[in-house]
Design a protein around this motif. Structure first.
Motif, PDB file in Angstrom:
ATOM      1  N   UNK A   1      55.758  46.302  55.439  1.00 59.75           N
ATOM      2  CA  UNK A   1      55.664  45.565  54.162  1.00 59.75           C
ATOM      3  C   UNK A   1      54.550  46.158  53.294  1.00 59.75           C
ATOM      4  N   UNK A   2      53.414  46.498  53.919  1.00 58.34           N
ATOM      5  CA  UNK A   2      52.283  47.060  53.147  1.00 58.34           C
ATOM      6  C   UNK A   2      52.711  48.356  52.456  1.00 58.34           C
TER       7      UNK A   2
ATOM      8  N   UNK B   1      53.312  50.255  43.336  1.00 60.17           N
ATOM      9  CA  UNK B   1      52.086  50.347  42.532  1.00 60.17           C
ATOM     10  C   UNK B   1      52.340  51.224  41.303  1.00 60.17           C
ATOM     11  N   UNK B   2      53.114  50.689  40.360  1.00 67.66           N
ATOM     12  CA  UNK B   2      53.459  51.424  39.131  1.00 67.66           C
ATOM     13  C   UNK B   2      53.744  50.392  38.052  1.00 67.66           C
TER      14      UNK B   2
ATOM     15  N   UNK C   1      52.214  38.992  50.300  1.00 65.89           N
ATOM     16  CA  UNK C   1      51.734  40.378  50.463  1.00 65.89           C
ATOM     17  C   UNK C   1      52.052  41.237  49.239  1.00 65.89           C
ATOM     18  N   UNK C   2      52.963  40.733  48.369  1.00 69.89           N
ATOM     19  CA  UNK C   2      53.332  41.507  47.177  1.00 69.89           C
ATOM     20  C   UNK C   2      52.470  41.137  45.970  1.00 69.89           C
ATOM     21  N   UNK C   3      51.530  40.221  46.172  1.00 72.06           N
ATOM     22  CA  UNK C   3      50.681  39.748  45.060  1.00 72.06           C
ATOM     23  C   UNK C   3      49.873  40.873  44.383  1.00 72.06           C
ATOM     24  N   UNK C   4      49.507  41.958  45.090  1.00 71.74           N
ATOM     25  CA  UNK C   4      48.740  43.017  44.399  1.00 71.74           C
ATOM     26  C   UNK C   4      49.501  43.704  43.259  1.00 71.74           C
TER      27      UNK C   4
ATOM     28  N   UNK D   1      53.784  27.020  45.832  1.00 73.11           N
ATOM     29  CA  UNK D   1      53.487  27.774  44.608  1.00 73.11           C
ATOM     30  C   UNK D   1      53.753  29.249  44.892  1.00 73.11           C
ATOM     31  N   UNK D   2      54.613  29.902  44.106  1.00 76.51           N
ATOM     32  CA  UNK D   2      54.922  31.304  44.382  1.00 76.51           C
ATOM     33  C   UNK D   2      53.710  32.166  44.052  1.00 76.51           C
ATOM     34  N   UNK D   3      53.405  33.161  44.871  1.00 80.94           N
ATOM     35  CA  UNK D   3      52.198  33.983  44.676  1.00 80.94           C
ATOM     36  C   UNK D   3      52.386  35.089  43.635  1.00 80.94           C
TER      37      UNK D   3
END
Ligand code: 3Y8
Ligand code: NAP
Length: 251
Positions: free
Chosen positions: A117-118, A125-126, A142-145, A162-164
């Motif tokens: 997943x990471x 990251x785009x 984990x997709x919050x970044x 609450x969706x992240x």
């Protein structure tokens, strides 16, 4: 010895196995973790909820006189599979896994392979894209970044939390899915990229075929490591294994 199977379920193949076991007149029970509100009806008795780690599973096997364990869980349910290997080694109850081969890319596929997943998060990251995130509910945080994307989320149940992610469209729908449905879905949401686990099997493949048909890239998440255990790929092989394998308990 009269067989009494524990089927660790939660996949299309596990449901097909439960049907074959019931039709063969063999006793068994299908187990779910309790991840979703209404697991699909099974043709065998079923139980819902964790066992309480390896020790809880070992105690369950002994208390319920389980003679064989079939691990038919999803290839990403690695913790359950590790626990089954350990508990069966402890109790001497035979174990087989009913598995499905990973999907392999076909001509026309545009996959980016990532290890986990990471890796999928890093591959996103785009700048803003419209992302179909079809990896379920458990790993959304984990997709919050990468909040810049617009995410189409497909979930088995409504999130209930609450969706992240700030820009989401939520589709509550359980599989199995069809290619036509997934093509229409991706076009309706102007999807740019699809994120998928390499689940294997048929129930989740629709989005892969739809992405290929639409010329969309797929970020394909590889499977977690699971220690070695005996594996088969069809319910018939499981029934054959049951009929031929004696338990160490000699019963
Ligand atoms: C609770 C039990 C059947 C079983 C059907 C298969 C096919 C449809 C496709 C997308 C991908 C995803 C997800 C998915 C599919 C089958 C199979 C499969 C993927 C049920 C089920 C349970 C779960 C748990 C659920 C997870 C989630 C994963 C959704 C039943 C419907 C994304 C995996 O909300 C949550 O907490 C959901 C959690 C684990 C992964 C995650 O990380 O969120 N499955 N799925 C099992 C239990 O409680 O023990 O109700 O039938 C089973 C099925 N889901 O007989 O018809 O065989 O794979 N399940 C993935 O593959 O990526 C959806 O949307 O395209
Ligand atoms: P996991 O991370 O491997 O397991 C975490 C814990 O959940 C286990 O240690 C166990 O708790 C409990 N558990 C998991 N599967 C169980 C089962 N079949 N019966 C009883 N307890 C179970 O598992 P997961 O990835 O959350 O998957 C949970 C379920 O969803 C599995 O049945 C799996 O087949 C299904 N599923 C998962 C995915 C996926 O993408 N992960 C996709 C489709 C279906 P204790 O330690 O307390 O025993």
């Amino acid at each position: 010895m009269i067989p009494n199977l524990l089927i660790l379920g939660g996949t299309t193949e596990a449901t097909a196995l439960a049907r074959a076991v019931a039709e063969a007149g063999i006793a068994g029970i299908v187990s779910f973790a309790g991840r979703v509100a209404r697991p699909v009806r099974q043709p065998l008795p079923q139980r819902v909820g964790g066992f309480g780690g390896v020790s809880g599973l070992a105690a369950y096997l002994q208390d319920q006189d389980i003679t064989h364990v079939v691990d038919a869980t999803h290839p990403f349910a690695a913790q359950m599979s590790r626990n089954a290997i350990a508990a069966c080694a402890q109790t001497g109850v035979p174990l087989v896994a009913l598995t499905r081969a990973p999907w392999l890319p076909r001509p026309g596929d545009a996959w980016t392979h990532v290890a986990d997943i990471a890796g999928a998060v890093a591959a996103l990251d785009h700048p803003r894209k419209r992302v179909m995130l079809a990896v379920g509910r458990m790993h959304l945080a984990e997709f919050a970044p990468n909040p810049q994307h617009v995410y189409l989320l497909r979930l088995v149940d409504a999130p209930g939390f609450e969706l992240p992610l700030p820009h989401t469209e939520v589709l509550v729908s359980r599989g199995p899915f069809t290619q036509a449905e997934d093509e229409a879905l991706m076009q309706a949401h102007s999807i740019d990229v699809v994120v998928s686990k390499n689940a294997g099997g048929t129930g989740a493949y629709a989005k892969i075929a739809a992405a290929r048909a639409l010329g969309l890239p797929v970020i394909m998440i590889g499977r977690p490591f699971i220690p070695v255990r005996q594996e088969v790929t069809t319910p018939a092989q499981v029934l054959n294994w049951v009929s031929h394998c004696a338990t160490d308990r000699g019963v």
